[in-house]
Write an enzyme that holds these catalytic residues in place. Sequence first.
Site, PDB file in Angstrom:
ATOM      1  N   LYS A 114      24.263 -28.207 -64.039  1.00  0.00           N
ATOM      2  CA  LYS A 114      24.328 -27.465 -62.778  1.00  0.00           C
ATOM      3  C   LYS A 114      25.254 -28.120 -61.761  1.00  0.00           C
ATOM      4  O   LYS A 114      25.913 -27.438 -60.982  1.00  0.00           O
ATOM      5  CB  LYS A 114      22.924 -27.318 -62.192  1.00  0.00           C
ATOM      6  CG  LYS A 114      21.979 -26.463 -63.036  1.00  0.00           C
ATOM      7  CD  LYS A 114      20.633 -26.318 -62.358  1.00  0.00           C
ATOM      8  CE  LYS A 114      19.685 -25.451 -63.186  1.00  0.00           C
ATOM      9  NZ  LYS A 114      19.288 -26.093 -64.444  1.00  0.00           N
ATOM     10  N   ASN A 143      23.853 -18.918 -67.345  1.00  0.00           N
ATOM     11  CA  ASN A 143      23.206 -19.074 -68.648  1.00  0.00           C
ATOM     12  C   ASN A 143      24.173 -18.566 -69.710  1.00  0.00           C
ATOM     13  O   ASN A 143      24.496 -17.378 -69.749  1.00  0.00           O
ATOM     14  CB  ASN A 143      21.896 -18.292 -68.702  1.00  0.00           C
ATOM     15  CG  ASN A 143      20.852 -18.919 -67.798  1.00  0.00           C
ATOM     16  OD1 ASN A 143      20.564 -20.106 -67.905  1.00  0.00           O
ATOM     17  ND2 ASN A 143      20.285 -18.136 -66.909  1.00  0.00           N
ATOM     18  N   ARG A 146      24.274 -17.608 -72.723  1.00  0.00           N
ATOM     19  CA  ARG A 146      23.543 -17.077 -73.880  1.00  0.00           C
ATOM     20  C   ARG A 146      22.975 -15.719 -73.508  1.00  0.00           C
ATOM     21  O   ARG A 146      23.132 -15.258 -72.379  1.00  0.00           O
ATOM     22  CB  ARG A 146      22.393 -18.018 -74.251  1.00  0.00           C
ATOM     23  CG  ARG A 146      21.484 -18.329 -73.051  1.00  0.00           C
ATOM     24  CD  ARG A 146      20.261 -19.103 -73.414  1.00  0.00           C
ATOM     25  NE  ARG A 146      19.546 -19.629 -72.281  1.00  0.00           N
ATOM     26  CZ  ARG A 146      18.739 -18.932 -71.486  1.00  0.00           C
ATOM     27  NH1 ARG A 146      18.577 -17.648 -71.707  1.00  0.00           N
ATOM     28  NH2 ARG A 146      18.113 -19.500 -70.485  1.00  0.00           N
ATOM     29  N   HIS A 185       8.370 -20.772 -61.091  1.00  0.00           N
ATOM     30  CA  HIS A 185       9.817 -20.664 -61.319  1.00  0.00           C
ATOM     31  C   HIS A 185      10.159 -20.018 -62.653  1.00  0.00           C
ATOM     32  O   HIS A 185      11.298 -20.128 -63.110  1.00  0.00           O
ATOM     33  CB  HIS A 185      10.485 -22.039 -61.223  1.00  0.00           C
ATOM     34  CG  HIS A 185      10.235 -22.751 -59.932  1.00  0.00           C
ATOM     35  ND1 HIS A 185      10.684 -22.270 -58.719  1.00  0.00           N
ATOM     36  CD2 HIS A 185       9.547 -23.893 -59.648  1.00  0.00           C
ATOM     37  CE1 HIS A 185      10.313 -23.092 -57.762  1.00  0.00           C
ATOM     38  NE2 HIS A 185       9.617 -24.070 -58.290  1.00  0.00           N
ATOM     39  N   GLU A 196      23.501 -20.790 -61.180  1.00  0.00           N
ATOM     40  CA  GLU A 196      23.857 -21.331 -62.484  1.00  0.00           C
ATOM     41  C   GLU A 196      24.324 -20.191 -63.370  1.00  0.00           C
ATOM     42  O   GLU A 196      24.151 -19.015 -63.043  1.00  0.00           O
ATOM     43  CB  GLU A 196      22.667 -22.033 -63.142  1.00  0.00           C
ATOM     44  CG  GLU A 196      21.474 -21.116 -63.394  1.00  0.00           C
ATOM     45  CD  GLU A 196      20.285 -21.862 -63.980  1.00  0.00           C
ATOM     46  OE1 GLU A 196      20.508 -22.850 -64.699  1.00  0.00           O
ATOM     47  OE2 GLU A 196      19.146 -21.452 -63.718  1.00  0.00           O
ATOM     48  N   GLU A 214      19.002 -29.042 -53.525  1.00  0.00           N
ATOM     49  CA  GLU A 214      19.593 -27.884 -52.857  1.00  0.00           C
ATOM     50  C   GLU A 214      18.730 -27.427 -51.694  1.00  0.00           C
ATOM     51  O   GLU A 214      17.514 -27.632 -51.692  1.00  0.00           O
ATOM     52  CB  GLU A 214      19.741 -26.706 -53.840  1.00  0.00           C
ATOM     53  CG  GLU A 214      20.788 -26.900 -54.895  1.00  0.00           C
ATOM     54  CD  GLU A 214      20.900 -25.685 -55.786  1.00  0.00           C
ATOM     55  OE1 GLU A 214      21.890 -25.611 -56.521  1.00  0.00           O
ATOM     56  OE2 GLU A 214      20.021 -24.802 -55.745  1.00  0.00           O
ATOM     57  N   GLU A 262      23.630 -16.327 -62.434  1.00  0.00           N
ATOM     58  CA  GLU A 262      22.447 -16.185 -61.590  1.00  0.00           C
ATOM     59  C   GLU A 262      22.779 -16.534 -60.143  1.00  0.00           C
ATOM     60  O   GLU A 262      23.442 -17.547 -59.869  1.00  0.00           O
ATOM     61  CB  GLU A 262      21.317 -17.076 -62.105  1.00  0.00           C
ATOM     62  CG  GLU A 262      20.906 -16.742 -63.536  1.00  0.00           C
ATOM     63  CD  GLU A 262      19.595 -17.393 -63.943  1.00  0.00           C
ATOM     64  OE1 GLU A 262      19.122 -18.279 -63.210  1.00  0.00           O
ATOM     65  OE2 GLU A 262      19.051 -16.997 -64.987  1.00  0.00           O
TER      66      GLU A 262
END
Length: 660
Positions: A116, A294, A296, A235, A292, A200, A275
């Site tokens: 990240k 992903n 996949r 989360h 971030e 963050e 995202e």
Amino acid sequence: MINTLLIANRGEIACRVIRTARALGIRTVAVHSDADRGAMHVRMADAAVWIGPAPVSESYLNGAAIIAAARRTGADAIHPGYGFLSESPDFVEKVAAAGLTFVGPSAAAIRAMGLKDGAKALMEKAGVPVVPGYHGAEQDPAFLCEQAKTIGFPVLIKARAGGGGKGMRRVERPEDFAEALSSARREAEASFGDSRCLVEKFVENPRHVEIQVFGDAAGNVVHLFERDCSLQRRHQKVIEEAPAPGMTAELRAAMGAAAVEAAKAVNYVGAGTVEFIVDGAKLSPDGFWFMEMNTRLQVEHPVTEAITGLDLVALQIAVAEGRPLPFRQEDLEISGHAVEARLYAEDAGAGFLPATGRLERLAFPPAEDGIRVDTGVREGDVITPHYDPMIAKVIAHGPDRASALQRLARALDAMVVSGCVTNRLFLSRLAEDADFVAGRVDTGLVGRTQADLTRIPEPEAIDFALAAVAALSPQGGGARSADPFAAFPNFRNFGPARQSVVFEVDGKRLRVAVETSGNGARRIETPAGAVTLETCERHGDRLVTVEAGVRRSALVVAGAGAVAVQRHGVEHRFRLSVPGGSGDETSGDAVIAPMPGVVRLVSARAGDQVQRGARLAVLEAMKMEHGLAAPRDGVVAAVSVAEGDQVEQGATLFTLEPEG
């Protein structure tokens, strides 16, 4: 062309990939651990190869064994699914070195987006907005705490590797930072083998909105619109939908363009998801930030398939074969609305603790009226502690959001699942939550309403009545004998037959009396009131009753020593009392393992004075940490575990000295 595809995964995603490969005429190979020898994905594939023991580190994360399985079976390509090795650039390089095709992005793209901190720096260079925070290499706890103070509390500590909420902690005060960082690091190390974290700013009223992107080898990149994944617990996503409620054309265009730029920055090929955190207070083009990417397929990809009419796995395979995308951005349209709910084996009322057990009964609604169910388990399968406890994904599609939500609620209610604690009632309530239905969503919604969403209602009189009838019937299978009058339901020589069943509920013995008349009617006296059933017919595991002229049906599963009654998505289990039994006495003198797992931290010793709620240990189960607290004030009498110990559900970990 790909002729034989090995799926380096398990569960519902392996089954999902196999279905598309089969439709394309591609031969499939499954891999499995000891725990998955008879799993659904193993039975579906054309061939299957054992790759190791149950622990993922010795099986599904064993890249060498997976590549060897591909060679043994003549596979020419590997699909990674999601999780496990799907975002391992080292694995991708080894697949390529073995002369095999990887159905996914390049190792370079995965490496660029996999951490990240590096990804955020790359996005800043590409002009993609990122959340304010510290994304550097320094990992000293005191330094990170100072950075958090500079950013301003509340902050999020996030593992720089992986995802799924693992290694993520929200911190409200500086004095809580050190413990939260330590916990996040342990979880990140256990999940991703990398304990490094970033810090963050926590965005107030945040919404989690992601953009599905697709790229091909010719450099074409498009986005397939957005998904809203704001409904989360710990989360982790529980309900996702597409398109996002309240989305404006301007914001969709801005987010889509940013996602495409993010993918182009790493020459992305295949399916990926960018995202973003969105300011829920104002949906505007300047109110979103990159979190971030992903690299996949995502768990929630079916909602995108539903609104676009595309098969994303088929597209993945086509792009992996070197073919260009068959459409341009302007060719894509949104059709209707789709929503997905993740059915898990977990105890929502106990903080969403993962559950284990055998699925004694399992049946899903038919694939009609906009309903789709993706699963990797069947009736009789066992949910083990080794893997993610997902049972199924339930997807509903309709012409608009209201109809999609209505279809989802109906599908959840129609589902048959018994033998294992699930989050179905929680999902049903969430799907009908007033704020969610109105589109007022943010990542804190579940937390604010968790008590109401997870409250288990008390058994009603009809629940007791149905359980008693099932226990007394010839098919009851319980500790009580069958109804001696069942063979002659219309014959009574001396008035109504009266029988009793004693159940144990919450440690209490509760008696239910059943009076059966000559015409088959039953009057049942229960702790919750009396019920009169005019008729009661058994059809397998279903009891069909008529009460006050109203015909109803309920699932009633009677096994050895217990009866489960399921109505309207709620299941109550009634344990049959054994004469002389002691019942379920709960003690405040012990801390019991709520599930199988590994003890990661022991923070109390024999002789320590502890207060109620004080953390005594941390148990890791399914790669998530669960704090175990003291049940009352007292002195620790004995500690029965050490850090690193594997414990079974129900094991006594700590005992306190008796009170008084």
